[in-house]
Motif scaffolding. Structure first.
Motif, PDB file in Angstrom:
ATOM      1  N   GLY A 191       0.788  -1.225   0.000  1.00  0.00           N
ATOM      2  CA  GLY A 191       0.000   0.000   0.000  1.00  0.00           C
ATOM      3  C   GLY A 191       0.819   1.273   0.000  1.00  0.00           C
ATOM      4  N   LEU A 192       2.141   1.168  -0.028  1.00  0.00           N
ATOM      5  CA  LEU A 192       3.003   2.348   0.055  1.00  0.00           C
ATOM      6  C   LEU A 192       3.445   2.893  -1.298  1.00  0.00           C
ATOM      7  N   SER A 193       3.228   2.159  -2.383  1.00  0.00           N
ATOM      8  CA  SER A 193       3.696   2.579  -3.703  1.00  0.00           C
ATOM      9  C   SER A 193       2.983   3.837  -4.179  1.00  0.00           C
ATOM     10  N   ALA A 194       3.735   4.725  -4.794  1.00  0.00           N
ATOM     11  CA  ALA A 194       3.145   5.913  -5.414  1.00  0.00           C
ATOM     12  C   ALA A 194       2.642   5.577  -6.814  1.00  0.00           C
ATOM     13  N   ASN A 195       2.877   4.353  -7.246  1.00  0.00           N
ATOM     14  CA  ASN A 195       2.535   3.914  -8.590  1.00  0.00           C
ATOM     15  C   ASN A 195       1.554   2.734  -8.551  1.00  0.00           C
ATOM     16  N   LYS A 196       0.692   2.686  -7.514  1.00  0.00           N
ATOM     17  CA  LYS A 196      -0.260   1.578  -7.369  1.00  0.00           C
ATOM     18  C   LYS A 196      -1.123   1.440  -8.610  1.00  0.00           C
ATOM     19  N   PRO A 197      -1.420   0.247  -9.048  1.00  0.00           N
ATOM     20  CA  PRO A 197      -1.250  -1.023  -8.351  1.00  0.00           C
ATOM     21  C   PRO A 197       0.127  -1.637  -8.532  1.00  0.00           C
ATOM     22  N   PHE A 198       1.050  -0.930  -9.177  1.00  0.00           N
ATOM     23  CA  PHE A 198       2.372  -1.476  -9.450  1.00  0.00           C
ATOM     24  C   PHE A 198       3.351  -1.125  -8.336  1.00  0.00           C
ATOM     25  N   CYS A 199       4.296  -2.012  -8.104  1.00  0.00           N
ATOM     26  CA  CYS A 199       5.304  -1.812  -7.064  1.00  0.00           C
ATOM     27  C   CYS A 199       6.361  -0.822  -7.533  1.00  0.00           C
ATOM     28  N   ASP A 200       6.746   0.100  -6.637  1.00  0.00           N
ATOM     29  CA  ASP A 200       7.845   1.022  -6.948  1.00  0.00           C
ATOM     30  C   ASP A 200       8.993   0.880  -5.948  1.00  0.00           C
ATOM     31  N   GLY A 201       8.941  -0.153  -5.116  1.00  0.00           N
ATOM     32  CA  GLY A 201      10.001  -0.395  -4.140  1.00  0.00           C
ATOM     33  C   GLY A 201       9.833   0.334  -2.829  1.00  0.00           C
ATOM     34  N   ALA A 202       8.725   1.062  -2.639  1.00  0.00           N
ATOM     35  CA  ALA A 202       8.517   1.843  -1.412  1.00  0.00           C
ATOM     36  C   ALA A 202       8.427   0.969  -0.157  1.00  0.00           C
ATOM     37  N   HIS A 203       8.176  -0.306  -0.309  1.00  0.00           N
ATOM     38  CA  HIS A 203       8.028  -1.224   0.825  1.00  0.00           C
ATOM     39  C   HIS A 203       9.349  -1.493   1.542  1.00  0.00           C
ATOM     40  N   ARG A 204      10.449  -1.147   0.954  1.00  0.00           N
ATOM     41  CA  ARG A 204      11.765  -1.551   1.453  1.00  0.00           C
ATOM     42  C   ARG A 204      12.008  -1.273   2.934  1.00  0.00           C
ATOM     43  N   ASN A 205      11.495  -0.195   3.467  1.00  0.00           N
ATOM     44  CA  ASN A 205      11.778   0.135   4.863  1.00  0.00           C
ATOM     45  C   ASN A 205      10.549   0.166   5.762  1.00  0.00           C
ATOM     46  N   GLY A 206       9.418  -0.334   5.301  1.00  0.00           N
ATOM     47  CA  GLY A 206       8.251  -0.228   6.163  1.00  0.00           C
ATOM     48  C   GLY A 206       7.206  -1.306   5.985  1.00  0.00           C
ATOM     49  N   PHE A 207       7.594  -2.474   5.495  1.00  0.00           N
ATOM     50  CA  PHE A 207       6.614  -3.524   5.268  1.00  0.00           C
ATOM     51  C   PHE A 207       7.256  -4.867   5.568  1.00  0.00           C
ATOM     52  N   GLU A 208       6.649  -5.599   6.478  1.00  0.00           N
ATOM     53  CA  GLU A 208       7.160  -6.925   6.792  1.00  0.00           C
ATOM     54  C   GLU A 208       6.025  -7.924   6.758  1.00  0.00           C
ATOM     55  N   HIS A 209       6.190  -8.929   5.944  1.00  0.00           N
ATOM     56  CA  HIS A 209       5.224 -10.025   5.894  1.00  0.00           C
ATOM     57  C   HIS A 209       5.930 -11.263   5.390  1.00  0.00           C
ATOM     58  N   GLU A 210       6.077 -12.218   6.232  1.00  0.00           N
ATOM     59  CA  GLU A 210       6.722 -13.475   5.873  1.00  0.00           C
ATOM     60  C   GLU A 210       5.677 -14.350   5.195  1.00  0.00           C
ATOM     61  N   SER A 211       5.815 -14.537   3.902  1.00  0.00           N
ATOM     62  CA  SER A 211       4.835 -15.333   3.176  1.00  0.00           C
ATOM     63  C   SER A 211       5.287 -16.787   3.095  1.00  0.00           C
ATOM     64  N   ALA A 212       4.353 -17.682   3.321  1.00  0.00           N
ATOM     65  CA  ALA A 212       4.609 -19.118   3.218  1.00  0.00           C
ATOM     66  C   ALA A 212       3.343 -19.774   2.683  1.00  0.00           C
ATOM     67  N   ALA A 213       3.508 -20.644   1.711  1.00  0.00           N
ATOM     68  CA  ALA A 213       2.358 -21.301   1.085  1.00  0.00           C
ATOM     69  C   ALA A 213       1.617 -22.199   2.077  1.00  0.00           C
ATOM     70  N   PHE A 214       0.312 -22.264   1.909  1.00  0.00           N
ATOM     71  CA  PHE A 214      -0.519 -23.161   2.713  1.00  0.00           C
ATOM     72  C   PHE A 214      -1.734 -23.540   1.877  1.00  0.00           C
ATOM     73  N   ASP A 215      -2.435 -24.575   2.302  1.00  0.00           N
ATOM     74  CA  ASP A 215      -3.624 -25.033   1.595  1.00  0.00           C
ATOM     75  C   ASP A 215      -4.857 -24.317   2.113  1.00  0.00           C
ATOM     76  N   LEU A 216      -5.666 -23.827   1.205  1.00  0.00           N
ATOM     77  CA  LEU A 216      -6.964 -23.240   1.582  1.00  0.00           C
ATOM     78  C   LEU A 216      -7.925 -24.366   1.923  1.00  0.00           C
ATOM     79  N   PRO A 217      -8.935 -24.087   2.757  1.00  0.00           N
ATOM     80  CA  PRO A 217      -9.944 -25.113   3.014  1.00  0.00           C
ATOM     81  C   PRO A 217     -10.740 -25.376   1.729  1.00  0.00           C
ATOM     82  N   PRO A 218     -11.394 -26.532   1.643  1.00  0.00           N
ATOM     83  CA  PRO A 218     -12.195 -26.817   0.452  1.00  0.00           C
ATOM     84  C   PRO A 218     -13.255 -25.751   0.224  1.00  0.00           C
ATOM     85  N   MET A 219     -13.588 -25.539  -1.053  1.00  0.00           N
ATOM     86  CA  MET A 219     -14.625 -24.577  -1.397  1.00  0.00           C
ATOM     87  C   MET A 219     -15.972 -25.073  -0.889  1.00  0.00           C
TER      88      MET A 219
END
Length: 75
Positions: A44-72
């Motif tokens: 949400g920090l990019s000045a060029n949303k929806p595209f990334c401009d690198g603004a996340h470098r010093n203020g965004f932390e989210h450790e992403s790891a794949a997982f299974d969604l529950p059945p539909m």
């Protein structure tokens, strides 16, 4: 049509690769000038949303790891 791949980066953007189209809420297509790979902002920090401009470098932390969604749910 080729398969589109989305990669959720660690502490950063969503990388989109392949054959894709990006549209705004009114259905108007973004002209990505023939790119077959680009980054979408997820902090949400990019000045060029929806595209990334690198603004996340010093203020965004989210450790992403794949997982299974529950059945539909069936309707």
């Amino acid at each position: 049509m080729s398969k589109t791949k989305l990669t959720i980066s660690k502490n950063g953007f969503i990388k989109v690769e392949g054959d894709f189209e990006i549209v705004d809420p009114e259905g108007i297509v973004y002209n990505v000038q023939g790119r077959t790979s680009l980054g979408l902002c997820r902090c949400g920090l990019s000045a060029n949303k929806p595209f990334c401009d690198g603004a996340h470098r010093n203020g965004f932390e989210h450790e992403s790891a794949a997982f299974d969604l529950p059945p539909m749910k069936t309707k």
